[in-house]
Design an enzyme around this catalytic site. Sequence first.
Site, mmCIF file in Angstrom:
data_model
loop_
_atom_site.group_PDB
_atom_site.id
_atom_site.type_symbol
_atom_site.label_atom_id
_atom_site.label_comp_id
_atom_site.label_asym_id
_atom_site.label_seq_id
_atom_site.Cartn_x
_atom_site.Cartn_y
_atom_site.Cartn_z
ATOM 1 N N GLU A 282 0.851 -1.181 0.000
ATOM 2 C CA GLU A 282 0.000 0.000 0.000
ATOM 3 C C GLU A 282 0.891 1.236 0.000
ATOM 4 O OE1 GLU A 282 -3.780 1.912 -0.061
ATOM 5 O OE2 GLU A 282 -2.951 -0.005 -0.713
ATOM 6 N N GLU A 313 -0.717 9.791 -5.587
ATOM 7 C CA GLU A 313 0.383 8.842 -5.419
ATOM 8 C C GLU A 313 0.819 8.246 -6.757
ATOM 9 O OE1 GLU A 313 -1.332 7.905 -0.976
ATOM 10 O OE2 GLU A 313 -1.578 6.406 -2.557
ATOM 11 N N ASP A 471 -7.179 2.848 2.675
ATOM 12 C CA ASP A 471 -6.721 1.561 3.204
ATOM 13 C C ASP A 471 -7.840 0.523 3.128
ATOM 14 O OD1 ASP A 471 -4.319 2.872 3.910
ATOM 15 O OD2 ASP A 471 -5.205 3.511 5.805
#
Length: 495
Positions: A282, A313, A471
């Site tokens: 992750e 990201e 998450d």
Amino acid sequence: MDIDEWEKRYSMAFSSISEILDNINGVFVAYNSNVDAIKHVSEKDIHKLISIVGAKAVQQKVTEYPREIQDPVDLVARLVIAMRDGKAAEVPTYTADTHKWLMDNMVFDKARMGGQAGIISNLLSNLGVNNVITYVPWLSKEQAEYFVDAPNLKYPVIENGVLRLKHPHDAYDVNQLPKINWIFEFSKGTKVEYDGEIFEVPRDNRLIISSRPPWLRIDMSEQLYDQIPHMNGMIDGAILSGYQMIKEKYEDGTTYHDYVKKAVDVIKRLKEGSPDMRIHVEFTSIQNKVIRRTILKDIVHKHASSLGLDTVEVANALNVLGHEELAYAVISKGENSISALYEGAVKLLCELKLERVHIHSLGFYICVASKDFPLTVEEHRDALMFSSTLAAAQALHGDIGSLEEGGTGLGVPISERGHDDLEQLEKYLVRRDVCTGTEFEDGCVCALNHDLIVIPTKVVQDPVATVGIGDTISAGAFAAILAMIRKKGAEDRGS
């Protein structure tokens, strides 16, 4: 496919995945957990902080764009930037003075489990995964209290040279200090004014001030490292995070090379006897470009199977891999940003030698998978819809206490904007002869050298909290994939 048809697919996907989650033997989750001190920032709060440090000083720091928090002006400037852009960010601080200053000037609203591994461990435990083996190198008494009290949640310890699995409540280090992060959440429409500048926050989001004390190491004792293969019969996969805490240099003379090697060695050790074990990494916001590139090239590349990221990201990853123009296109707000996101996903898949790349963006998910991935595109789509349902429940409640509670996300409507965004991607793919409009219709595309799975997602308009949603998305999809792979394996053995 219209939204009503997508809603039907969602219900079927959540039901089918829920029935097989207990197929999973277990999941190993490491490395980062912490205590999150959460503060919702109001107009009054941001005005107070700016007045304390000075509006002109904040303006100057905003221009400089600090990459770490060294003093209160850095902190306020990065908060202003996050609120101005409406984008999630995580910025490190290496001094305890930051926490002290915040405690003196800003009382937090509540505290909860934080850190990717901590959040994911609690989620998987509450969903009923058989064995959730969580590991954090800095398990303090305070930290242990934030792990859910569930019998399927376990922590590895070595007693008399033998691996034992205990609940975190019974495994903490009495001498360990807690790691506390500050989470500043802010709401769309909040007005910010300073030094002649005025703006409104464009969307709900948050800024994380990540505490990085000198004792923080992504590490594992030699005794535990030696015992890792003993867990292999209990786990089908691993979710690894927290690599952003690796520093270039440490006070004792070690460098990032030492800790990257240790991280890779743990992955190799996990795969001993189980070479097909799936390893999901992750990703997160990493300010240091050297560390960002090293994580991708030396840890993720060839050693991981799966990578989870958000839009920012993806851009950060592409930037350090030498694709600056594509990285810029990903974060632009033009109609080509979604096609750039797809192209970026394909580059990450191929260059990092992964089985899958899962990107979550507001309103839609894009996942690209290698052609030899053991699931069909339809099964992969079910995994994404399962995770989107969980994410909606997380946004509704701030936490997910059970699989049943996760199902409440089905009542959240699918994002019309996300559905429209996918139409832009469809036009791009059809123009490039990647697929036809009919092939794109159900979100499952078998391209020449990869599979593409896209879905519109369920979006809560006024989320209780935004921390942990990414998450939840990645972990939910990965768990669904492990369950389906286990089911297929059992069926193959039965035939």
